[in-house]
Design a protein around this motif. Structure first.
Motif, PDB file in Angstrom:
ATOM      1  N   THR A  21     -40.977 -30.956 -39.018  1.00 21.31           N
ATOM      2  CA  THR A  21     -40.720 -32.349 -39.351  1.00 21.31           C
ATOM      3  C   THR A  21     -40.625 -33.182 -38.088  1.00 21.31           C
ATOM      4  O   THR A  21     -40.172 -32.697 -37.042  1.00 21.31           O
ATOM      5  CB  THR A  21     -39.425 -32.508 -40.166  1.00 21.31           C
ATOM      6  OG1 THR A  21     -39.197 -33.891 -40.438  1.00 21.31           O
ATOM      7  CG2 THR A  21     -38.218 -31.960 -39.405  1.00 21.31           C
ATOM      8  N   LYS A  22     -41.059 -34.433 -38.205  1.00 21.39           N
ATOM      9  CA  LYS A  22     -40.981 -35.363 -37.081  1.00 21.39           C
ATOM     10  C   LYS A  22     -39.935 -36.449 -37.341  1.00 21.39           C
ATOM     11  O   LYS A  22     -39.801 -37.373 -36.551  1.00 21.39           O
ATOM     12  CB  LYS A  22     -42.351 -36.019 -36.830  1.00 21.39           C
ATOM     13  CG  LYS A  22     -43.462 -35.029 -36.488  1.00 21.39           C
ATOM     14  CD  LYS A  22     -43.174 -34.289 -35.199  1.00 21.39           C
ATOM     15  CE  LYS A  22     -44.342 -33.415 -34.764  1.00 21.39           C
ATOM     16  NZ  LYS A  22     -44.586 -32.275 -35.646  1.00 21.39           N
ATOM     17  N   SER A  23     -39.219 -36.376 -38.460  1.00 17.82           N
ATOM     18  CA  SER A  23     -38.168 -37.335 -38.783  1.00 17.82           C
ATOM     19  C   SER A  23     -36.837 -36.844 -38.233  1.00 17.82           C
ATOM     20  O   SER A  23     -36.524 -35.646 -38.323  1.00 17.82           O
ATOM     21  CB  SER A  23     -38.058 -37.526 -40.292  1.00 17.82           C
ATOM     22  OG  SER A  23     -39.265 -38.021 -40.819  1.00 17.82           O
ATOM     23  N   LEU A  24     -36.041 -37.763 -37.696  1.00 15.58           N
ATOM     24  CA  LEU A  24     -34.847 -37.369 -36.967  1.00 15.58           C
ATOM     25  C   LEU A  24     -33.801 -36.698 -37.848  1.00 15.58           C
ATOM     26  O   LEU A  24     -33.303 -35.622 -37.509  1.00 15.58           O
ATOM     27  CB  LEU A  24     -34.241 -38.578 -36.255  1.00 15.58           C
ATOM     28  CG  LEU A  24     -33.015 -38.275 -35.383  1.00 15.58           C
ATOM     29  CD1 LEU A  24     -33.356 -37.238 -34.324  1.00 15.58           C
ATOM     30  CD2 LEU A  24     -32.505 -39.555 -34.719  1.00 15.58           C
ATOM     31  N   MET A  25     -33.430 -37.298 -38.960  1.00 18.33           N
ATOM     32  CA  MET A  25     -32.389 -36.717 -39.803  1.00 18.33           C
ATOM     33  C   MET A  25     -32.794 -35.358 -40.364  1.00 18.33           C
ATOM     34  O   MET A  25     -31.998 -34.402 -40.297  1.00 18.33           O
ATOM     35  CB  MET A  25     -32.020 -37.696 -40.922  1.00 18.33           C
ATOM     36  CG  MET A  25     -31.245 -38.927 -40.443  1.00 18.33           C
ATOM     37  SD  MET A  25     -29.784 -38.499 -39.457  1.00 18.33           S
ATOM     38  CE  MET A  25     -28.816 -37.594 -40.661  1.00 18.33           C
ATOM     39  N   PRO A  26     -34.020 -35.224 -40.940  1.00 17.37           N
ATOM     40  CA  PRO A  26     -34.439 -33.875 -41.351  1.00 17.37           C
ATOM     41  C   PRO A  26     -34.484 -32.895 -40.184  1.00 17.37           C
ATOM     42  O   PRO A  26     -34.225 -31.702 -40.359  1.00 17.37           O
ATOM     43  CB  PRO A  26     -35.831 -34.108 -41.948  1.00 17.37           C
ATOM     44  CG  PRO A  26     -35.815 -35.524 -42.400  1.00 17.37           C
ATOM     45  CD  PRO A  26     -34.989 -36.244 -41.388  1.00 17.37           C
ATOM     46  N   LEU A  27     -34.802 -33.400 -39.007  1.00 11.06           N
ATOM     47  CA  LEU A  27     -34.845 -32.546 -37.816  1.00 11.06           C
ATOM     48  C   LEU A  27     -33.458 -31.986 -37.512  1.00 11.06           C
ATOM     49  O   LEU A  27     -33.301 -30.796 -37.221  1.00 11.06           O
ATOM     50  CB  LEU A  27     -35.375 -33.350 -36.627  1.00 11.06           C
ATOM     51  CG  LEU A  27     -35.615 -32.604 -35.312  1.00 11.06           C
ATOM     52  CD1 LEU A  27     -36.672 -31.524 -35.484  1.00 11.06           C
ATOM     53  CD2 LEU A  27     -36.050 -33.588 -34.223  1.00 11.06           C
ATOM     54  N   LEU A  28     -32.430 -32.830 -37.591  1.00  9.19           N
ATOM     55  CA  LEU A  28     -31.062 -32.384 -37.352  1.00  9.19           C
ATOM     56  C   LEU A  28     -30.613 -31.395 -38.436  1.00  9.19           C
ATOM     57  O   LEU A  28     -29.980 -30.374 -38.131  1.00  9.19           O
ATOM     58  CB  LEU A  28     -30.116 -33.589 -37.316  1.00  9.19           C
ATOM     59  CG  LEU A  28     -30.255 -34.518 -36.101  1.00  9.19           C
ATOM     60  CD1 LEU A  28     -29.447 -35.791 -36.306  1.00  9.19           C
ATOM     61  CD2 LEU A  28     -29.803 -33.811 -34.826  1.00  9.19           C
ATOM     62  N   LYS A  29     -30.941 -31.700 -39.695  1.00  8.03           N
ATOM     63  CA  LYS A  29     -30.537 -30.812 -40.792  1.00  8.03           C
ATOM     64  C   LYS A  29     -31.211 -29.448 -40.679  1.00  8.03           C
ATOM     65  O   LYS A  29     -30.561 -28.409 -40.850  1.00  8.03           O
ATOM     66  CB  LYS A  29     -30.876 -31.465 -42.134  1.00  8.03           C
ATOM     67  CG  LYS A  29     -30.066 -32.715 -42.441  1.00  8.03           C
ATOM     68  CD  LYS A  29     -30.512 -33.354 -43.741  1.00  8.03           C
ATOM     69  CE  LYS A  29     -29.744 -34.639 -44.015  1.00  8.03           C
ATOM     70  NZ  LYS A  29     -30.208 -35.300 -45.271  1.00  8.03           N
ATOM     71  N   LEU A  30     -32.500 -29.441 -40.388  1.00 10.73           N
ATOM     72  CA  LEU A  30     -33.229 -28.179 -40.277  1.00 10.73           C
ATOM     73  C   LEU A  30     -32.745 -27.383 -39.071  1.00 10.73           C
ATOM     74  O   LEU A  30     -32.664 -26.150 -39.121  1.00 10.73           O
ATOM     75  CB  LEU A  30     -34.732 -28.448 -40.181  1.00 10.73           C
ATOM     76  CG  LEU A  30     -35.649 -27.219 -40.159  1.00 10.73           C
ATOM     77  CD1 LEU A  30     -35.370 -26.314 -41.354  1.00 10.73           C
ATOM     78  CD2 LEU A  30     -37.110 -27.645 -40.137  1.00 10.73           C
ATOM     79  N   THR A  31     -32.404 -28.081 -37.991  1.00 12.86           N
ATOM     80  CA  THR A  31     -31.852 -27.405 -36.816  1.00 12.86           C
ATOM     81  C   THR A  31     -30.547 -26.697 -37.161  1.00 12.86           C
ATOM     82  O   THR A  31     -30.296 -25.568 -36.716  1.00 12.86           O
ATOM     83  CB  THR A  31     -31.632 -28.414 -35.679  1.00 12.86           C
ATOM     84  OG1 THR A  31     -32.876 -28.994 -35.290  1.00 12.86           O
ATOM     85  CG2 THR A  31     -31.003 -27.738 -34.471  1.00 12.86           C
ATOM     86  N   ALA A  32     -29.700 -27.364 -37.957  1.00 14.07           N
ATOM     87  CA  ALA A  32     -28.435 -26.748 -38.372  1.00 14.07           C
ATOM     88  C   ALA A  32     -28.681 -25.522 -39.242  1.00 14.07           C
ATOM     89  O   ALA A  32     -28.022 -24.480 -39.075  1.00 14.07           O
ATOM     90  CB  ALA A  32     -27.591 -27.769 -39.136  1.00 14.07           C
TER      91      ALA A  32
END
Length: 299
Positions: free
Chosen positions: A228-239
């Motif tokens: 993903t290139k979207s910031l919020m999904p990026l943070l969620k997927l990282t978690a």
């Protein structure tokens, strides 16, 4: 294998550290400074040695303060070499961490040659020992592992930091010049980010070691960025990746009787390689699929 209390504590603590490092790593990656975490993990060695020399303990507040100050110094040195001396970023990082790391080794030989403190015990940790290091009150009450409490406190610091400076972090990460025009002190925001990266790195040394900390700063955000290139999904997927790395890393290490921290790094690398292979196949897989419901959505 039964899921016992020790397993839960190790996985829970590893997950807290992984999420904290991953969240910070997202913004480091957006700034193209992912390997600054590696530089900080080596550059703080002189601060750890000086803090130990002052306090006489590896677990004192002086050690954390000394390491944090050296982490900030390393950040300032990298920034000065890149902007003022016009040295490329990768060269700036290499020069800074090798210089400070070498100074740390010299200080160990000069100040701590008679005690059990060397670069190996500073850079490598073993999370398997976490359950036996508990905080005991004066009344004899067991509050649980000290590292778990520290990891939880650091997690709250990181989440609070991102929440309070979310807009500033986004603007300075994507366009530092525009953020300056908007009146946002980009240098101050960058210094604050590097400071909390330094603290997170140092506070995680004892439990998981510098190698895993660097891996958690870089690999989960890089893996999530493939999806993903979207910031919020990026943070969620990282978690999610951070928790998965802690979970699978623990059980695989238990299964083959290996280092838990080392296995977590291996699992993180495996996740990245699998994601990279899937990402490389994406154009062929998407051929003929409906655009209204793509398997991967990039913004």
């Amino acid at each position: 294998m039964a899921f016992d209390t020790n397993a839960f504590l190790i996985i829970f603590t590893g997950s807290l550290i992984a999420i904290s490092c991953g969240f910070l790593g997202v913004f480091m990656m957006l700034r193209k400074m992912s390997m600054t975490g590696d530089a900080i993990s080596h550059a703080v060695l002189p601060g750890i040695v000086i803090g130990f020399f002052v306090s006489g303990s590896q677990r004192s507040l002086e050690v954390i303060i000394g390491a944090g100050l050296l982490g900030i110094l390393a950040t300032l040195m990298i920034d000065w070499l890149r902007k003022r001396a016009r040295v490329q970023l990768d060269a700036s990082i290499g020069i800074t961490f090798t210089l400070l790391f070498a100074i740390g080794i010299i200080l160990i030989n000069l100040l701590a040659y008679k005690v059990d403190l060397d670069q190996e015990c500073v850079l490598y940790g073993e999370i398997a020992y976490l359950p036996i290091d508990s905080w005991i009150t004066k009344n004899g009450m067991n509050l649980g592992p000290r590292i778990t409490w520290l990891a939880g406190l650091n997690f709250l610091f990181v989440v609070g930091f991102i929440y309070l400076l979310f807009k500033e972090l986004i603007l300075t990460s994507f366009d530092e010049n525009f953020s300056s025009v908007m009146g946002i002190p980009s240098k101050g925001v960058n210094l604050a980010l590097m400071s909390i990266v330094s603290y997170t790195t140092v506070s995680s040394f004892e439990s998981v070691g510098a190698i895993l900390v660097v891996a958690l700063l870089v690999v989960p955000p890089a893996t999530a960025f493939l999806w993903t290139k979207s910031l919020m999904p990026l943070l969620k997927l990282t978690a999610i990746l951070g928790v998965s790395i802690a979970l699978f890393g623990y059980y695989l290490a238990y299964w083959i009787d290996s280092s838990i921290a080392g296995m977590m790094v291996t699992v993180a690398g495996f996740f990245f390689l699998i994601s990279a292979l899937i990402h490389s196949k994406k154009p062929a897989w998407l051929k003929g699929t409906s655009s209204s419901n793509p398997p991967l959505e990039f913004e």
